[in-house]
Design a protein around this motif. Structure first.
Motif, PDB file in Angstrom:
ATOM      1  N   MET A 125      34.304  53.436  52.202  1.00 23.96           N
ATOM      2  CA  MET A 125      35.745  53.852  51.488  1.00 23.96           C
ATOM      3  C   MET A 125      36.009  52.132  50.769  1.00 23.96           C
ATOM      4  SD  MET A 125      39.094  54.564  53.545  1.00 23.96           S
ATOM      5  CE  MET A 125      40.507  54.323  52.889  1.00 23.96           C
ATOM      6  N   LEU A 126      36.440  52.375  49.524  1.00 28.58           N
ATOM      7  CA  LEU A 126      36.901  51.433  48.628  1.00 28.58           C
ATOM      8  C   LEU A 126      38.327  50.918  48.758  1.00 28.58           C
ATOM      9  CD1 LEU A 126      34.933  52.577  45.400  1.00 28.58           C
ATOM     10  CD2 LEU A 126      34.180  50.925  46.945  1.00 28.58           C
ATOM     11  N   SER A 127      38.360  49.641  48.804  1.00 28.33           N
ATOM     12  CA  SER A 127      39.912  48.971  48.674  1.00 28.33           C
ATOM     13  C   SER A 127      40.242  49.150  47.338  1.00 28.33           C
ATOM     14  CB  SER A 127      39.798  47.558  49.115  1.00 28.33           C
ATOM     15  OG  SER A 127      39.094  46.715  48.186  1.00 28.33           O
ATOM     16  N   ASN A 128      41.544  48.888  47.156  1.00 29.98           N
ATOM     17  CA  ASN A 128      42.386  49.051  46.004  1.00 29.98           C
ATOM     18  C   ASN A 128      41.845  47.869  44.845  1.00 29.98           C
ATOM     19  OD1 ASN A 128      44.050  51.110  46.829  1.00 29.98           O
ATOM     20  ND2 ASN A 128      45.789  49.627  47.429  1.00 29.98           N
ATOM     21  N   THR A 129      41.560  46.940  45.495  1.00 33.84           N
ATOM     22  CA  THR A 129      40.786  45.798  44.833  1.00 33.84           C
ATOM     23  C   THR A 129      39.528  46.148  43.934  1.00 33.84           C
ATOM     24  OG1 THR A 129      42.122  44.514  46.045  1.00 33.84           O
ATOM     25  CG2 THR A 129      40.524  43.231  44.436  1.00 33.84           C
ATOM     26  N   GLN A 130      38.703  46.653  44.838  1.00 41.54           N
ATOM     27  CA  GLN A 130      37.325  47.207  44.422  1.00 41.54           C
ATOM     28  C   GLN A 130      37.504  48.263  43.343  1.00 41.54           C
ATOM     29  OE1 GLN A 130      35.516  47.966  48.243  1.00 41.54           O
ATOM     30  NE2 GLN A 130      34.672  45.948  48.352  1.00 41.54           N
ATOM     31  N   ARG A 131      38.494  49.183  43.670  1.00 38.67           N
ATOM     32  CA  ARG A 131      38.665  50.288  42.513  1.00 38.67           C
ATOM     33  C   ARG A 131      39.135  49.773  41.164  1.00 38.67           C
ATOM     34  NH1 ARG A 131      42.354  53.337  45.809  1.00 38.67           N
ATOM     35  NH2 ARG A 131      41.248  53.126  47.763  1.00 38.67           N
ATOM     36  N   ASP A 132      40.274  48.543  41.369  1.00 39.48           N
ATOM     37  CA  ASP A 132      40.661  48.025  40.059  1.00 39.48           C
ATOM     38  C   ASP A 132      39.488  47.371  39.261  1.00 39.48           C
ATOM     39  OD1 ASP A 132      43.149  49.265  40.565  1.00 39.48           O
ATOM     40  OD2 ASP A 132      43.822  47.632  41.570  1.00 39.48           O
ATOM     41  N   TYR A 133      38.683  46.369  40.351  1.00 34.64           N
ATOM     42  CA  TYR A 133      37.645  45.701  39.535  1.00 34.64           C
ATOM     43  C   TYR A 133      36.346  45.858  40.231  1.00 34.64           C
ATOM     44  CZ  TYR A 133      42.009  42.842  38.864  1.00 34.64           C
ATOM     45  OH  TYR A 133      43.372  42.653  38.572  1.00 34.64           O
ATOM     46  N   PRO A 134      35.672  47.155  39.518  1.00 36.52           N
ATOM     47  CA  PRO A 134      34.383  47.440  40.157  1.00 36.52           C
ATOM     48  C   PRO A 134      33.278  46.498  39.770  1.00 36.52           C
ATOM     49  CG  PRO A 134      34.951  48.811  38.493  1.00 36.52           C
ATOM     50  CD  PRO A 134      36.249  47.846  38.713  1.00 36.52           C
ATOM     51  N   GLN A 135      33.223  45.890  38.828  1.00 32.89           N
ATOM     52  CA  GLN A 135      32.304  44.946  38.254  1.00 32.89           C
ATOM     53  C   GLN A 135      32.317  43.478  38.888  1.00 32.89           C
ATOM     54  OE1 GLN A 135      34.892  45.745  36.621  1.00 32.89           O
ATOM     55  NE2 GLN A 135      35.996  44.076  35.645  1.00 32.89           N
ATOM     56  N   LEU A 136      33.409  43.112  39.904  1.00 30.30           N
ATOM     57  CA  LEU A 136      33.369  41.716  40.594  1.00 30.30           C
ATOM     58  C   LEU A 136      32.691  41.795  41.971  1.00 30.30           C
ATOM     59  CD1 LEU A 136      37.082  40.729  39.794  1.00 30.30           C
ATOM     60  CD2 LEU A 136      34.785  40.227  38.392  1.00 30.30           C
ATOM     61  N   ARG A 137      32.039  40.639  42.169  1.00 26.65           N
ATOM     62  CA  ARG A 137      31.411  40.652  43.519  1.00 26.65           C
ATOM     63  C   ARG A 137      31.911  39.321  44.099  1.00 26.65           C
ATOM     64  NH1 ARG A 137      30.028  45.518  44.542  1.00 26.65           N
ATOM     65  NH2 ARG A 137      28.308  46.399  43.255  1.00 26.65           N
ATOM     66  N   GLY A 138      31.895  39.310  45.397  1.00 29.50           N
ATOM     67  CA  GLY A 138      31.933  38.075  46.121  1.00 29.50           C
ATOM     68  C   GLY A 138      33.276  37.367  45.896  1.00 29.50           C
ATOM     69  N   SER A 139      32.950  36.124  45.582  1.00 27.53           N
ATOM     70  CA  SER A 139      34.133  35.135  45.295  1.00 27.53           C
ATOM     71  C   SER A 139      34.933  35.359  44.306  1.00 27.53           C
ATOM     72  CB  SER A 139      33.731  33.757  45.342  1.00 27.53           C
ATOM     73  OG  SER A 139      32.866  33.568  44.085  1.00 27.53           O
TER      74      SER A 139
END
Length: 177
Positions: free
Chosen positions: A1-15
């Motif tokens: 399940m993806l969080s809101n932040t991961q849905r908004d910024y799918p290209q970002l990872r880690g820090s």
């Protein structure tokens, strides 16, 4: 399940994802709505007097040395006399001197009277003559009023009375030391 932040910024990872989530939270909190004051942020609930800083002068809220706290605790609980007794018995040779400590031993401290056991009758007599100087040394070592009187005992002699029948008299005479 993806969080809101991961849905908004799918290209970002880690820090980078954590930084973006923090920035999104900051932006959401600075929007319209009830504004929090500095006092509410620090946990003030209305009693300003209780939360003042101590300032440049010493205060009871300042960090205290451990020795001062321990002595205050001992005084509050009534342990001062027992601690003074322990200090006297532990530091006996440093308080009275090496020569005296080599031939004597403190036995009991009760109601300000210190009982000392000497190894010979000669040392017992010598301690009785030096009683004032010993009391002064003890007062300087553990404090005034801890020891007010000395009782010096000579060596413990064996009992010569054995059995059910005894002959009256003084028995064998020896100084045992």
């Amino acid at each position: 399940m993806l969080s809101n932040t991961q849905r908004d910024y799918p290209q970002l990872r880690g820090s980078d994802l954590a930084k973006a989530a923090l920035q999104a939270a900051k932006d959401a909190s600075s929007g319209p709505g009830p504004r929090r004051t500095n006092q509410a942020k620090r946990g003030f609930t209305g009693n300003r007097r209780r939360r003042r800083w101590s300032g440049p002068r010493p205060d009871e809220r300042d960090p205290q040395p451990l020795g001062r706290l321990a002595s205050r605790l001992a005084a509050d609980r009534g342990w001062s006399g027992q601690l003074a007794t322990g200090r006297l018995f532990a530091r006996w040779s440093a308080i009275v001197g090496e020569d005296v400590a080599e031939h004597t031993q403190p036995v009991v401290l009760r109601d300000g009277e210190l009982t000392i056991q000497a190894v010979s009758t000669a040392w017992a007599t010598q301690l009785r003559l030096l009683q004032r100087q010993l009391l002064a040394k003890i007062a300087a070592g553990v404090g005034d009023g801890v020891v007010t009187k000395l009782k010096v005992n000579g060596p413990a002699a064996p009992s010569w009375r054995h059995g059910t029948r005894r002959v009256p008299g003084r028995g064998p005479r020896d100084t045992y030391g």
